[in-house]
Structures are given as structure tokens and as C-alpha cells.
Design an enzyme around this catalytic site. Sequence first.
Site: not given
Ligand code: EPU
Length: 307
Positions: A179, A228, A298
Site C-alpha cells: 500500500r 478497508c 489504509e
Molecule cells: N473476517 C472476519 N470478520 C470480518 C472480516 C473478515 O472473520 O469482519 C475474516 C474473513 O472471513 C477471512 C479473513 O478475515 O477469513 C480475511 O478477510 P477478507 O477475506 O475479507 O480479506 P481482508 O484481508 O480483510 C483484503 C483487502 C480488501 C479486499 C479483500 C478481498 C486489505 C486491507 N484488505 O481484505 O481490500 O477487498 O482482501 O480481496 O488488504 C481495500 O483495500 O479497501 C479492501 C477492502
Amino acid sequence: MRSQLCLSSLASRIPVRFQEPMRFWNTWGVGGIAKAVMPITSESALAEVRRASSDAGDRLFILGEGSNVLVLDGGIDGWVILLRDDPSPPEIVRSWGNSVEIRVSAGYPLRRLVNWSVRRCLSGLEFAVGIPGTVGGAVAGNAGAQGRSIGDLVSFVRTLEADGTFSDWGKGDLTFAYRSSPFAGGTFWVTSVGLVLSLSSDGLVRQRLRHFASLRKGQPKNSRTAGCVFKNPPGGSAGLMLDSAGCKGLSVGGAMVSREHANFIENLGDATSDDILKLIDICRSRVRDQFGVNLELEIKVIGDGAL
Ligand code: EPU
């Protein structure tokens, strides 16, 4: 006075809005008044405005779709450029083997670029499906998902500096990290970008697109958010930590932590930036208390009073 003169001369050619509420210009729908807001589509107009503001000693901010920013309630004592869709579409610069290098202007919306590449069976950007904002904003913030980032694909960048001069950055000059990019600080404004994609088949590209789109299913779609809020800490997930720390549904004023995904904050209708900042603090301290991890933002905070 001098700045007013400069702005007035620009206003005859560019639709400048004076004393404009910033809440109209970001996806969260919050923020105070900016001195002037102006949509810009071309590199030459961008250079002209950047030079004029620098001559006038005025601060200048650049926003794409305002999808990853928190504009403070104190507003912006400066000019805000809204980088708008350059009418020129992406173009293929060269190709070799399966590789295809394209050039795209910074104001081009990322979601349109994803569609453009999918229609041409060009693979590489499927991870970006669902990421809002412009290509320039995505490169400056090295936007990504699932361990992939746009910086991995960048082959060259053209930037603009405060004195109106352009610079060309080759791959060897570019250092991207999670990022972050050399363009995150605001000194160099991205005006166009080269990306290397690979020629694939329609079926494979669409399959990858569906895969990445499916990973976004748990995110809020029908509410005002800025994506995010926190970066994922090394080796961890901010969303998972925030959820485990009981943040879902917490609210301050008109701002609430999404019940769908804990790393999103929703504006329920009348949130202020201050509400969002207070909620961010509460969430951060909950995660710090429970996991000993200090979550980093972020989103980018802009406006008077921002550090
Ligand atoms: N999870 C929970 N509860 C929640 C949110 C997430 O238990 O409220 C768990 C999910 O079930 C999963 C893990 O946490 O097991 C990771 O969550 P997720 O798959 O949603 O991925 P993330 O790491 O939270 C990243 C990016 C998102 C992108 C998603 C999907 C970052 C900070 N976030 O989210 O990007 O949309 O992967 O590809 O890198 C953004 O940059 O604005 C953004 C939202």
C-alpha cells in the site's frame, strides 16, 4: 488576492467551484468546505493548475474518486483537483510473447480498466475487480487484494511536479511496498502509467475475475464507505482482529462499523469525519488491548488538522 486572481483566470476555462462542501466528492460523504474544487481531465490542464497554485503559494490536493480518503470536518484551505476520466482510452504500447504493455492515463477509472483488459483477454488485473477509484490513485496507494498489488504490473510512470515539469520513471526507479509507492507523499503526481499484462484466454480471465469477485461477497455494498479502513498487519487480517475484538456494529454519531465486514465503517446518513475518527480510535484500542497490534490506517486523512 493573488491566488484569487489565478483561480479566476482558470475559472474561465475550467469549471471551478468555490467554497465547495467536500462531502459531495468522496465516497464516505463527509468533510468540510474546500476553498476551490475543479475537475481536470487532461495532463496539460493538470500542469497548468499545479503551476498556478504553486505560483500563488496555495496548497493543492489531488483526488480521484475520493474512495480511499477521509476529509476532515475543518475542510481544506486549498484547491482540490478532481482527476476525471481522460477521454483517451488505454492503448497498447507493445507486445512480446504473451506480454502486452499498455499505457493508461491516471484519471481512468480502475474498474473500467479491469473491464477493458478482460474484454481483450489480458490477464493480470483481475484481482482489482471491485476496487473503486482511478488508476492514478491505485498506483499511488499501490492498491491490491489477496497479496497482489497493482505495483507488480507497473512498467513505467509519468509524473508531474509542482513547477509543472513532467518526469518519466522506468521500472528500475520504482519501489512499491504494501500500500505504498514513491507517489504516496504527493510530491509527484501520477499522470499516466504503463502496465504489463499477459495474453490469456477469455475463459481463464473470466474465471479469475469471478474468483476475485467472490472474495468480496462479505463486504458492504449498499452503504457509504471508503473501503478497508486499516491495513492488514504483517501476517494477519485487520478485519478478523476487529471482528474478534467485538467491533462490528459499534457506532459513534452517524458512523458505524459494518456488521458485514469489520474493516469497513459505514456512514449511516449524517456521519461527520469526527464521528469516523472517534470510531477509528475505539476500534484501534480494542485491537491493541486484545492482540497487542497497532493497526495502521489504509485510508488517507486529508484536510486542515491532518498530520
Ligand atoms: N473476517 C472476519 N470478520 C470480518 C472480516 C473478515 O472473520 O469482519 C475474516 C474473513 O472471513 C477471512 C479473513 O478475515 O477469513 C480475511 O478477510 P477478507 O477475506 O475479507 O480479506 P481482508 O484481508 O480483510 C483484503 C483487502 C480488501 C479486499 C479483500 C478481498 C486489505 C486491507 N484488505 O481484505 O481490500 O477487498 O482482501 O480481496 O488488504 C481495500 O483495500 O479497501 C479492501 C477492502
